[in-house]
Write an enzyme that holds these catalytic residues in place. Structure first.
Site, mmCIF file in Angstrom:
data_model
loop_
_atom_site.group_PDB
_atom_site.id
_atom_site.type_symbol
_atom_site.label_atom_id
_atom_site.label_comp_id
_atom_site.label_asym_id
_atom_site.label_seq_id
_atom_site.Cartn_x
_atom_site.Cartn_y
_atom_site.Cartn_z
ATOM 1 N N GLY A 71 0.844 -1.197 0.000
ATOM 2 C CA GLY A 71 0.000 0.000 0.000
ATOM 3 C C GLY A 71 0.881 1.250 0.000
ATOM 4 N N THR A 72 1.989 1.174 0.709
ATOM 5 C CA THR A 72 2.927 2.308 0.762
ATOM 6 C C THR A 72 3.423 2.656 -0.636
ATOM 7 O OG1 THR A 72 3.646 1.679 2.980
ATOM 8 C CG2 THR A 72 5.168 3.033 1.700
ATOM 9 N N SER A 195 -4.231 -2.312 -0.187
ATOM 10 C CA SER A 195 -3.174 -3.195 0.297
ATOM 11 C C SER A 195 -3.786 -4.541 0.642
ATOM 12 C CB SER A 195 -2.523 -2.579 1.539
ATOM 13 O OG SER A 195 -1.563 -3.462 2.060
ATOM 14 N N CYS A 321 6.583 4.208 18.176
ATOM 15 C CA CYS A 321 7.915 4.268 18.762
ATOM 16 C C CYS A 321 8.882 4.775 17.695
ATOM 17 C CB CYS A 321 8.318 2.888 19.248
ATOM 18 S SG CYS A 321 9.810 2.932 20.216
HETATM 19 N N1 PLP Z 1 -2.287 3.543 4.249
HETATM 20 C C1 PLP Z 1 -2.957 3.222 5.346
HETATM 21 C C2 PLP Z 1 -4.170 4.013 5.715
HETATM 22 C C3 PLP Z 1 -2.537 2.187 6.164
HETATM 23 O O1 PLP Z 1 -3.212 1.887 7.274
HETATM 24 C C4 PLP Z 1 -1.381 1.473 5.786
HETATM 25 C C5 PLP Z 1 -0.856 0.385 6.653
HETATM 26 O O2 PLP Z 1 -1.062 0.377 7.851
HETATM 27 C C6 PLP Z 1 -0.714 1.827 4.609
HETATM 28 C C7 PLP Z 1 -1.198 2.870 3.866
HETATM 29 C C8 PLP Z 1 0.507 1.119 4.153
HETATM 30 O O3 PLP Z 1 0.198 -0.139 3.565
HETATM 31 P P1 PLP Z 1 1.320 -1.270 3.503
HETATM 32 O O4 PLP Z 1 1.462 -1.808 4.880
HETATM 33 O O5 PLP Z 1 0.767 -2.283 2.529
HETATM 34 O O6 PLP Z 1 2.549 -0.646 3.000
#
Ligand code: PLP
Length: 377
Positions: A71-72, A195, A321
């Site tokens: 997702g990142t 994601s 953290c």
């Molecule tokens: N965006 C949101 C709102 C999230 O909660 C997360 C993960 O916690 C991400 C992006 C990132 O996704 P990934 O863990 O697949 O990189």
């Protein structure tokens, strides 16, 4: 001790059907999806089928979906792919760091950046975004639901505003995929991130939906994978798993999601009835049907998370953290909570696998633990 897992916004367990679907793609069906022989064609077909399944989850065309490594990465791809130096980006202070830190890096590379704040309920208003618009606003990135509070954001209205202005809208829907019905045509946005590991598939796979005709530059360069949009040999098992999870989620959202909504509502009602001095962040506004960010007067969240863990319940604190120091959550701080208030908040996030018995047991343990910690304080 039977453990109860209530940190599903962090990650979810893969479903048995999902694991079964991905299994052969490591062993007997192991082809590289770019190869022309039958092993390769088999893998290519599997990837394309998964693309159809993920597209169906959000009401999109399959060729608008690009698989990413997380997702990142999808968030970074949307931001760096849409913006050039001199363009203006609007985002909000409650975004996940995948968006916020990418936005800050885009600013270092020459983009202009405005970060707008939510109200006390955690909602970013359309008016606040309207006042941030500039003639060169190219992109607005606003999440569909916040990962800490579950509060839903007015992406549909922001998209209408952006259209009038000629700007693009990206929404990070990572926390909504598989929890809420999503139709990209209703949302009206241009880019949307997902994601896999938030919807019962493994970690390390994501997707970016790009509306047909929206020009996006790649983030990674190399081979012609994903129709030149994302270089790198496809993670076939992960993508197959994502597709299967998306198909299961589509059915669950339509047919079964009311069960989770009811359990979650019951949990929050009981929590507020049985524990004095408890308040739910965004308690008065529309939220995801699985997420509760709650703070208890006089309680340190870290101590509560550890005490609950010792009693077999996994939940998360509203803090991160960072370099050894526990920082209060940037989301709760942006909503106007003091450091002390933010440090007393925990996040409880259910999934479709959470049972009614687990909800009751968690309530029991939470009531006892909060009382005990307060007595000790
Ligand atoms: N965006 C949101 C709102 C999230 O909660 C997360 C993960 O916690 C991400 C992006 C990132 O996704 P990934 O863990 O697949 O990189």
């Amino acid at each position: 001790m039977r453990r109860i897992y209530l940190d599903n916004n962090a990650t979810t367990p893969a479903l048995p059907q999902v694991v079964a679907a991905m299994q052969p793609w490591w062993t007997e069906r192991f082809g590289n999806a770019s190869a022309v022989h039958s092993h390769g064609r088999d893998a290519r077909e599997a990837v394309d089928h998964a693309r159809e399944q993920v597209a169906a989850l959000i009401g999109a065309r399959p060729n608008e979906v690009t698989f990413t490594g997380s997702g990142t990465e999808a968030d970074n791809q949307a931001i760096f792919g849409a913006l050039s130096a001199g363009d203006h980006l609007i985002t909000s202070s409650i975004e996940h760091h995948a968006v916020l830190h990418a936005a800050q890096e885009a600013e270092r590379r020459g983009a202009e950046l405005t970060v707008v704040d939510p109200d006390r309920d955690g909602v970013v208003s359309v008016d606040v975004i309207r006042s941030a618009l500039r003639p060169n606003t190219k992109l607005i990135s606003l999440m569909l639901a916040n990962n800490e509070t579950g509060v839903l954001q007015p992406v549909q209205q922001v998209s209408a505003l952006a259209r009038e202005h000629g700007a693009l809208v990206h929404t990070d829907a990572v926390q909504c995929g598989g929890k809420l019905a999503i139709r990209v045509c209703d949302l009206g946005c241009d880019l949307l991130s997902l994601s896999a590991h938030k919807m019962h598939a493994p970690q390390g796979v994501g997707a970016l939906w790009v509306r047909r005709g929206v020009p996006i530059r790649p983030l990674l360069f190399g081979g012609p994978h994903e129709r030149q949009r994302r270089a790198g040999t496809e993670n076939v098992p992960g993508i197959v798993a994502f597709g299967e999870a998306a198909a299961l989620a589509s059915t669950w959202v339509q047919e079964r999601s009311a069960e989770l909504r009811d359990k979650h509502q019951h949990f929050e009602d009981e929590l507020l009835r049985r524990i004095a001095g408890a308040s739910i962040q965004g308690g008065q506004v529309a939220r995801l049907p699985n997420t509760t960010s709650v703070r208890f007067d006089g309680i340190d969240a870290e101590a509560l998370v550890i005490a609950m863990d010792l009693r077999g319940v996994s939940l998360s604190g509203g803090s991160a953290c960072t370099s050894g120091a526990v920082e209060p959550s940037h989301v709760l701080r942006a909503m106007g909570l003091s450091d002390a208030e933010a440090r007393s908040a925990v996040r409880i996030s259910m999934s479709r696998l959470t049972t009614a018995e687990e909800v009751e047991e968690t309530l029991e343990v939470l009531v006892e633990t909060v009382e005990r910690l307060r007595r000790m304080a």
